[in-house]
Design a protein around this motif. Sequence first.
Motif, PDB file in Angstrom:
ATOM      1  N   GLU A  88       0.818  -1.210   0.000  1.00  0.00           N
ATOM      2  CA  GLU A  88       0.000   0.000   0.000  1.00  0.00           C
ATOM      3  C   GLU A  88       0.854   1.263   0.000  1.00  0.00           C
ATOM      4  O   GLU A  88       0.512   2.249  -0.666  1.00  0.00           O
ATOM      5  N   ASP A  89       1.966   1.252   0.738  1.00  0.00           N
ATOM      6  CA  ASP A  89       2.833   2.434   0.774  1.00  0.00           C
ATOM      7  C   ASP A  89       3.421   2.714  -0.603  1.00  0.00           C
ATOM      8  O   ASP A  89       3.475   3.858  -1.050  1.00  0.00           O
ATOM      9  N   MET A  92       0.809   4.138  -2.908  1.00  0.00           N
ATOM     10  CA  MET A  92       0.582   5.555  -2.659  1.00  0.00           C
ATOM     11  C   MET A  92       1.667   6.400  -3.341  1.00  0.00           C
ATOM     12  O   MET A  92       1.371   7.418  -3.973  1.00  0.00           O
ATOM     13  N   SER A  95       1.003   6.431  -7.033  1.00  0.00           N
ATOM     14  CA  SER A  95      -0.115   7.346  -7.330  1.00  0.00           C
ATOM     15  C   SER A  95       0.348   8.796  -7.336  1.00  0.00           C
ATOM     16  O   SER A  95      -0.029   9.576  -8.211  1.00  0.00           O
TER      17      SER A  95
END
Length: 106
Positions: A88-89, A92, A95
């Motif tokens: 997830e990090d 991010m 993104s």
Amino acid sequence: MEEDNRGKQVEEAIIENYKQEEDMMILVFAQWCINNDLEPEELYRAAYPQQDSNERLLRIRKLTVSREEAGDIPLDTVLGVLSMFGNEDLAMVVSEAAAQLPSERK
């Protein structure tokens, strides 16, 4: 005894399959970075500053091809595979990097 051996073989096959899938996730991430003139190692370091360099990323990075040779990899694909493996990090950071790309690259 034979059942224990068979169970161990199945377990080893599952682990090997997971590693291969994880390598594919790393390759998708690295190739997306190359396609967008980004350095995979820099994005990885931004997501996980507490970690030393990622040996698997360095090894798999060698499998990437030039942007001209590679097919397009949609951002959603990269984010999907990163999320599937609990990164997830990194998703991010990807993104955020994608938001900085020129609009013709998005």
